[in-house]
Design a protein around this motif. Structure first.
Motif, PDB file in Angstrom:
ATOM      1  N   ILE A 188     -15.933  -4.650   3.412  1.00 19.47           N
ATOM      2  CA  ILE A 188     -15.379  -5.091   4.680  1.00 19.47           C
ATOM      3  C   ILE A 188     -15.383  -3.938   5.663  1.00 19.47           C
ATOM      4  CG2 ILE A 188     -13.317  -5.896   5.878  1.00 19.47           C
ATOM      5  CD1 ILE A 188     -12.565  -7.482   3.479  1.00 19.47           C
ATOM      6  N   ILE A 189     -15.981  -4.176   6.815  1.00 19.07           N
ATOM      7  CA  ILE A 189     -16.030  -3.151   7.843  1.00 19.07           C
ATOM      8  C   ILE A 189     -14.836  -3.316   8.775  1.00 19.07           C
ATOM      9  CG2 ILE A 189     -17.358  -2.220   9.772  1.00 19.07           C
ATOM     10  CD1 ILE A 189     -19.837  -3.487   8.508  1.00 19.07           C
ATOM     11  N   ILE A 190     -14.178  -2.219   9.055  1.00 17.92           N
ATOM     12  CA  ILE A 190     -13.117  -2.233  10.047  1.00 17.92           C
ATOM     13  C   ILE A 190     -13.497  -1.260  11.146  1.00 17.92           C
ATOM     14  CG2 ILE A 190     -10.688  -1.800  10.506  1.00 17.92           C
ATOM     15  CD1 ILE A 190     -10.153  -2.356   7.553  1.00 17.92           C
ATOM     16  N   GLY A 191     -13.399  -1.703  12.382  1.00 18.26           N
ATOM     17  CA  GLY A 191     -13.769  -0.810  13.466  1.00 18.26           C
ATOM     18  C   GLY A 191     -12.899  -1.018  14.687  1.00 18.26           C
ATOM     19  N   SER A 192     -12.957  -0.057  15.586  1.00 17.50           N
ATOM     20  CA  SER A 192     -12.224  -0.195  16.842  1.00 17.50           C
ATOM     21  C   SER A 192     -12.958   0.572  17.926  1.00 17.50           C
ATOM     22  CB  SER A 192     -10.801   0.338  16.692  1.00 17.50           C
ATOM     23  OG  SER A 192     -10.824   1.711  16.368  1.00 17.50           O
ATOM     24  N   THR A 193     -12.744   0.145  19.147  1.00 17.75           N
ATOM     25  CA  THR A 193     -13.403   0.808  20.269  1.00 17.75           C
ATOM     26  C   THR A 193     -12.620   0.519  21.542  1.00 17.75           C
ATOM     27  OG1 THR A 193     -15.516   1.106  21.418  1.00 17.75           O
ATOM     28  CG2 THR A 193     -14.898  -1.144  20.836  1.00 17.75           C
ATOM     29  N   LEU A 234     -10.005  -2.480  21.327  1.00 17.89           N
ATOM     30  CA  LEU A 234     -10.450  -3.662  20.599  1.00 17.89           C
ATOM     31  C   LEU A 234     -10.651  -3.295  19.147  1.00 17.89           C
ATOM     32  CD1 LEU A 234     -13.332  -6.000  21.706  1.00 17.89           C
ATOM     33  CD2 LEU A 234     -13.499  -4.786  19.527  1.00 17.89           C
ATOM     34  N   SER A 235     -10.251  -4.179  18.250  1.00 19.29           N
ATOM     35  CA  SER A 235     -10.475  -3.918  16.830  1.00 19.29           C
ATOM     36  C   SER A 235     -11.068  -5.161  16.178  1.00 19.29           C
ATOM     37  CB  SER A 235      -9.168  -3.543  16.137  1.00 19.29           C
ATOM     38  OG  SER A 235      -8.188  -4.536  16.335  1.00 19.29           O
ATOM     39  N   PHE A 236     -11.748  -4.934  15.081  1.00 17.28           N
ATOM     40  CA  PHE A 236     -12.453  -6.058  14.452  1.00 17.28           C
ATOM     41  C   PHE A 236     -12.681  -5.807  12.972  1.00 17.28           C
ATOM     42  CE2 PHE A 236     -15.420  -3.001  16.161  1.00 17.28           C
ATOM     43  CZ  PHE A 236     -16.314  -2.792  15.124  1.00 17.28           C
ATOM     44  N   THR A 237     -12.956  -6.871  12.257  1.00 16.44           N
ATOM     45  CA  THR A 237     -13.369  -6.753  10.863  1.00 16.44           C
ATOM     46  C   THR A 237     -14.633  -7.576  10.657  1.00 16.44           C
ATOM     47  OG1 THR A 237     -11.950  -8.609  10.243  1.00 16.44           O
ATOM     48  CG2 THR A 237     -11.051  -6.416   9.961  1.00 16.44           C
ATOM     49  N   VAL A 238     -15.458  -7.090   9.752  1.00 18.16           N
ATOM     50  CA  VAL A 238     -16.718  -7.761   9.447  1.00 18.16           C
ATOM     51  C   VAL A 238     -16.875  -7.856   7.939  1.00 18.16           C
ATOM     52  CG1 VAL A 238     -19.210  -7.745   9.775  1.00 18.16           C
ATOM     53  CG2 VAL A 238     -17.736  -6.709  11.505  1.00 18.16           C
ATOM     54  N   PRO A 265     -18.787   4.283   9.648  1.00 18.99           N
ATOM     55  CA  PRO A 265     -20.054   4.413  10.386  1.00 18.99           C
ATOM     56  C   PRO A 265     -20.740   3.071  10.613  1.00 18.99           C
ATOM     57  CG  PRO A 265     -19.970   5.928   8.519  1.00 18.99           C
ATOM     58  CD  PRO A 265     -18.757   5.075   8.433  1.00 18.99           C
ATOM     59  N   LEU A 266     -20.548   2.146   9.670  1.00 21.66           N
ATOM     60  CA  LEU A 266     -21.192   0.840   9.801  1.00 21.66           C
ATOM     61  C   LEU A 266     -20.612   0.024  10.953  1.00 21.66           C
ATOM     62  CD1 LEU A 266     -21.610  -0.246   6.067  1.00 21.66           C
ATOM     63  CD2 LEU A 266     -23.362   0.518   7.661  1.00 21.66           C
ATOM     64  N   SER A 267     -19.459   0.452  11.452  1.00 31.28           N
ATOM     65  CA  SER A 267     -18.833  -0.307  12.537  1.00 31.28           C
ATOM     66  C   SER A 267     -19.417   0.052  13.897  1.00 31.28           C
ATOM     67  CB  SER A 267     -17.323  -0.036  12.556  1.00 31.28           C
ATOM     68  OG  SER A 267     -17.053   1.266  13.053  1.00 31.28           O
ATOM     69  N   VAL A 268     -20.158   1.146  13.943  1.00 34.07           N
ATOM     70  CA  VAL A 268     -20.620   1.646  15.241  1.00 34.07           C
ATOM     71  C   VAL A 268     -21.455   0.639  16.032  1.00 34.07           C
ATOM     72  CG1 VAL A 268     -22.060   3.371  16.362  1.00 34.07           C
ATOM     73  CG2 VAL A 268     -20.435   4.073  14.601  1.00 34.07           C
TER      74      VAL A 268
END
Length: 179
Positions: free
Chosen positions: A11-16, A23-27, A63-66
DNA sequence: AAAACTGCGGCAG
DNA sequence: CTGCCGCAGTTTT
């Protein structure tokens, strides 16, 4: 959006940061699972997305969230007008929710449709209220452009993301300016 | 199984 | 303009 190769069950977790706040998200391997925005800080955004997950040690700054972060920033800068190729993980959605999802996704950038129109398209013009109910729980705004669905008298109705109607209006203005 | 919700819509006052 | 009711689907008792 190019395909991202994922180790299974990862599961990818990212924010920007965007013009509409952090903004934040999961994939998941199936696609985008959740996306939230309008947070004041990176920390708040990450806490909000993680708290809905039931994960103990979330990996931040993955890194995968970039590429995903870039995708969202591009949209909020008006550079992207379609999320058509973005995979969405719709596990757990009811059949009705999936139908609403598919219909709303087809509303063109910069355009709007009423809740009733969406309901009619699905075969039951009386289900407008149910459409609103489903969109309220949309976990992947703006990929599913629920902000483009308004009431029949051209009012904006509600918007469940923090920022509410104001945010909905600003998103429509953003699209209007760029379309 | 029933009641209580909704990001609706239409039609009365 | 406001208020009210019917509506379909989801959530909560």
């Amino acid at each position: 959006m190019k395909k991202i190769k994922l180790p299974s069950n990862r599961i990818i977790i990212g924010s920007t940061e965007t013009r509409f706040g952090w903004l934040s998200f999961t994939v998941t391997p199936k696609g985008l699972k959740e996306c939230r925005f309008m947070f004041g800080t990176k920390k708040l955004a990450e806490e909000a997305i993680v708290s809905s997950l039931d994960i103990k040690e979330p990996l931040t700054d993955d890194p995968l969230s970039v590429p995903w972060s870039e995708l969202f920033r591009s949209y909020f800068e008006g550079k992207i007008k379609s999320f058509d190729k973005v995979p969405v993980d719709s596990d757990g959605w009811s059949d009705f929710q999936k139908k609403v999802y598919n219909t709303v996704k087809s509303i063109p950038y910069g355009k709007t449709a009423s809740y009733g129109a969406v309901a009619s398209f699905l075969g039951n013009e009386k289900a407008s209220r149910a459409v609103g109910n489903a969109l309220k729980n949309n976990p992947v705004a703006p990929v599913i452009p629920c902000h483009r669905v308004i009431s029949s008298d051209k009012d904006l109705c509600g918007f469940s993301a923090s920022g509410g109607i104001e945010l909905k209006l600003k998103m429509l203005e953003l699209e209007k300016d760029n379309s």
